[in-house]
Write a protein that holds these residues in place. Structure first.
Motif, mmCIF file in Angstrom:
data_model
loop_
_atom_site.group_PDB
_atom_site.id
_atom_site.type_symbol
_atom_site.label_atom_id
_atom_site.label_comp_id
_atom_site.label_asym_id
_atom_site.label_seq_id
_atom_site.Cartn_x
_atom_site.Cartn_y
_atom_site.Cartn_z
ATOM 1 N N PHE A 274 -13.840 4.212 1.008
ATOM 2 C CA PHE A 274 -13.937 4.370 2.456
ATOM 3 C C PHE A 274 -12.973 3.415 3.165
ATOM 4 O O PHE A 274 -12.988 2.200 2.932
ATOM 5 N N ARG A 275 -12.121 3.958 3.987
ATOM 6 C CA ARG A 275 -11.149 3.183 4.792
ATOM 7 C C ARG A 275 -10.369 2.157 3.968
ATOM 8 O O ARG A 275 -10.282 0.977 4.325
ATOM 9 N N ASN A 276 -9.842 2.587 2.863
ATOM 10 C CA ASN A 276 -8.984 1.701 2.056
ATOM 11 C C ASN A 276 -9.685 0.395 1.679
ATOM 12 O O ASN A 276 -9.266 -0.691 2.063
ATOM 13 N N GLN A 277 -10.745 0.543 0.908
ATOM 14 C CA GLN A 277 -11.519 -0.604 0.431
ATOM 15 C C GLN A 277 -12.128 -1.437 1.571
ATOM 16 O O GLN A 277 -12.092 -2.662 1.560
ATOM 17 N N TYR A 278 -12.685 -0.719 2.505
ATOM 18 C CA TYR A 278 -13.400 -1.364 3.607
ATOM 19 C C TYR A 278 -14.456 -2.332 3.095
ATOM 20 O O TYR A 278 -14.697 -3.387 3.694
ATOM 21 N N TRP A 279 -15.118 -1.991 1.987
ATOM 22 C CA TRP A 279 -16.205 -2.795 1.433
ATOM 23 C C TRP A 279 -15.771 -4.228 1.129
ATOM 24 O O TRP A 279 -16.600 -5.148 1.172
ATOM 25 N N LEU A 280 -14.482 -4.422 0.844
ATOM 26 C CA LEU A 280 -14.008 -5.756 0.481
ATOM 27 C C LEU A 280 -13.637 -6.583 1.696
ATOM 28 O O LEU A 280 -14.112 -7.715 1.855
ATOM 29 N N TRP A 281 -12.823 -6.035 2.568
ATOM 30 C CA TRP A 281 -12.281 -6.865 3.648
ATOM 31 C C TRP A 281 -13.195 -6.976 4.866
ATOM 32 O O TRP A 281 -12.997 -7.852 5.698
ATOM 33 N N CYS A 282 -14.180 -6.122 4.978
ATOM 34 C CA CYS A 282 -15.056 -6.239 6.158
ATOM 35 C C CYS A 282 -16.413 -6.864 5.828
ATOM 36 O O CYS A 282 -16.678 -7.987 6.255
ATOM 37 N N PRO A 283 -17.302 -6.227 5.040
ATOM 38 C CA PRO A 283 -18.616 -6.839 4.803
ATOM 39 C C PRO A 283 -18.614 -7.968 3.787
ATOM 40 O O PRO A 283 -19.637 -8.634 3.618
ATOM 41 N N ILE A 284 -17.497 -8.216 3.108
ATOM 42 C CA ILE A 284 -17.439 -9.358 2.176
ATOM 43 C C ILE A 284 -16.589 -10.481 2.763
ATOM 44 O O ILE A 284 -17.078 -11.597 2.976
ATOM 45 N N LEU A 285 -15.320 -10.207 3.037
ATOM 46 C CA LEU A 285 -14.447 -11.264 3.543
ATOM 47 C C LEU A 285 -14.765 -11.647 4.982
ATOM 48 O O LEU A 285 -14.620 -12.816 5.363
ATOM 49 N N GLY A 286 -15.204 -10.694 5.785
ATOM 50 C CA GLY A 286 -15.558 -11.000 7.175
ATOM 51 C C GLY A 286 -16.639 -12.068 7.280
ATOM 52 O O GLY A 286 -16.454 -13.092 7.955
ATOM 53 N N PRO A 287 -17.800 -11.878 6.624
ATOM 54 C CA PRO A 287 -18.833 -12.917 6.661
ATOM 55 C C PRO A 287 -18.409 -14.244 6.046
ATOM 56 O O PRO A 287 -18.770 -15.310 6.556
ATOM 57 N N ILE A 288 -17.646 -14.193 4.947
ATOM 58 C CA ILE A 288 -17.230 -15.443 4.299
ATOM 59 C C ILE A 288 -16.354 -16.272 5.233
ATOM 60 O O ILE A 288 -16.599 -17.467 5.464
ATOM 61 N N PHE A 289 -15.324 -15.662 5.797
ATOM 62 C CA PHE A 289 -14.435 -16.396 6.699
ATOM 63 C C PHE A 289 -15.163 -16.803 7.979
ATOM 64 O O PHE A 289 -14.955 -17.906 8.501
ATOM 65 N N GLY A 290 -16.011 -15.924 8.492
ATOM 66 C CA GLY A 290 -16.740 -16.254 9.707
ATOM 67 C C GLY A 290 -17.639 -17.465 9.532
ATOM 68 O O GLY A 290 -17.700 -18.346 10.404
#
Length: 337
Positions: A274-290
């Motif tokens: 979904f959306r070019n590996q959305y699972w990695l850069w949004c619900p994983i990297l987003g919370p970590i960096f935030g």
């Protein structure tokens, strides 16, 4: 240990007495190992094993409860909206948000005294980066959190399997748009990728700020059991105010565990493509960096505790402190500077 059990006098001994011999196995139930400094802290073999696995086990249980109630709330609210499943809806967005808030609150409650109550890989990484949590514990914590979330989502799927069949139109049909999004998180169609990342970044930063706020001693010592209640309100506020765009994952394990579950039960590789590996850069990297950014900001601006990397004394400050202590001791001053 010889003084724990007194051997009774002969005149006080009766035929049915079980306390006539200190080594009698029947008296072990009254021995309190806590009153002996030289005794083993482990009264049996399992207690020794449990001491080593209790922290990851607590994280597993916390994540399990989170996804059991959270994904369950999503399924009940959305599947019951179908007239073929239920005559009237059994939930809505409010009950779904409450389910996630209660799930995290209970997950933190059950794990706080054994593992610190992270229940979130991003929280674990933020504490390791800023607050001195041991990096060697990070992998096992994350593994336990993801497995707990996967199992919690698995129980929910098994519970609502028949309702999902009805809504999807058959047991061999599984789509993200109809039921897959009840487990993993997916951005709304109108939302560009950068906005999706920003939504997760901001929501996760707010969650970490709430955790630091509640655990900061400068804000007053919390009574026992209040922290999970505070987390409940933080999650409820975030999901109610910022959850529409991406579903407010705020937790890599909460998304990855259920996402893996959906890939296993028939939704296929679409959940990862979904959306070019959305699972990695949004619900994983987003919370970590935030959470890392929020942790540094809070500790830089507000926090005073020495466990933070922002408050560790410099070499000059340590030398001055040691010199001052040595001088005051030589002068017989009782108070150490």
């Amino acid at each position: 240990m010889t003084g724990i059990i007194e051997k009774p006098r002969h005149s006080e001994t009766s035929n049915n007495s079980y306390s006539t011999r200190p080594n009698d196995m029947t008296v072990l139930g009254v021995v309190d190992f806590a009153d002996c400094d030289q005794c083993s802290p482990y009264p049996n073999r399992w207690s020794s094993i449990r001491d080593h696995i209790s922290a990851p086990a607590a994280e597993f249980m916390g994540a399990f409860i989170l996804c059991l109630l959270g994904c369950g709330g999503n399924c009940q609210a959305n599947l019951s909206a179908n007239k073929s499943v239920s005559a009237s809806p059994a939930g809505n967005a409010v009950t779904s948000n409450l389910s996630w808030a209660i799930g995290l609150s209970l997950g933190v409650w059950i794990s706080a005294n054994y593992s610190g109550g992270h229940v979130n890989p991003a929280v674990t990484i933020a504490f390791a980066t800023v607050r001195g949590f041991p990096w060697k514990k990070v992998p096992i914590y994350i593994l336990a959190q993801v497995l707990g979330a996967l199992c919690g989502a698995g129980v929910v799927y098994a519970t609502y399997f028949n309702a999902i069949d009805i809504v999807e139109g058959g047991s061999d049909i599984r789509t993200i748009a109809v039921s897959g999004n009840l487990f993993g998180t997916y951005a709304a169609d109108y939302l560009p990728s950068v906005s999706a990342f920003f939504a997760e970044f901001i929501g996760s930063a707010m969650l970490l700020t709430g955790i630091f706020m509640f655990t900061d001693k400068k804000n007053g010592p919390l009574p026992a059991g209040v922290l999970p209640v505070g987390i409940f309100f933080v999650i409820l506020g975030i999901s109610s105010a910022l959850g529409m765009d991406t579903g407010a994952a705020l937790n890599p394990a909460r998304d990855l565990g259920p996402r893996i579950l959906t890939a296993m039960v028939g939704y296929g590789s679409a959940v990862f493509n979904f959306r070019n590996q959305y699972w990695l850069w949004c619900p994983i990297l987003g919370p970590i960096f935030g959470m890392i950014v929020a942790a540094f900001f809070y500790d830089t601006m507000l926090y005073r505790g020495l466990e933070s990397v922002t408050n560790r004394p410099s070499e000059e400050a340590e030398r001055h402190h040691l010199h001052s202590c040595a001088r005051t001791k030589r002068n017989g001053v009782a108070e150490i500077v």
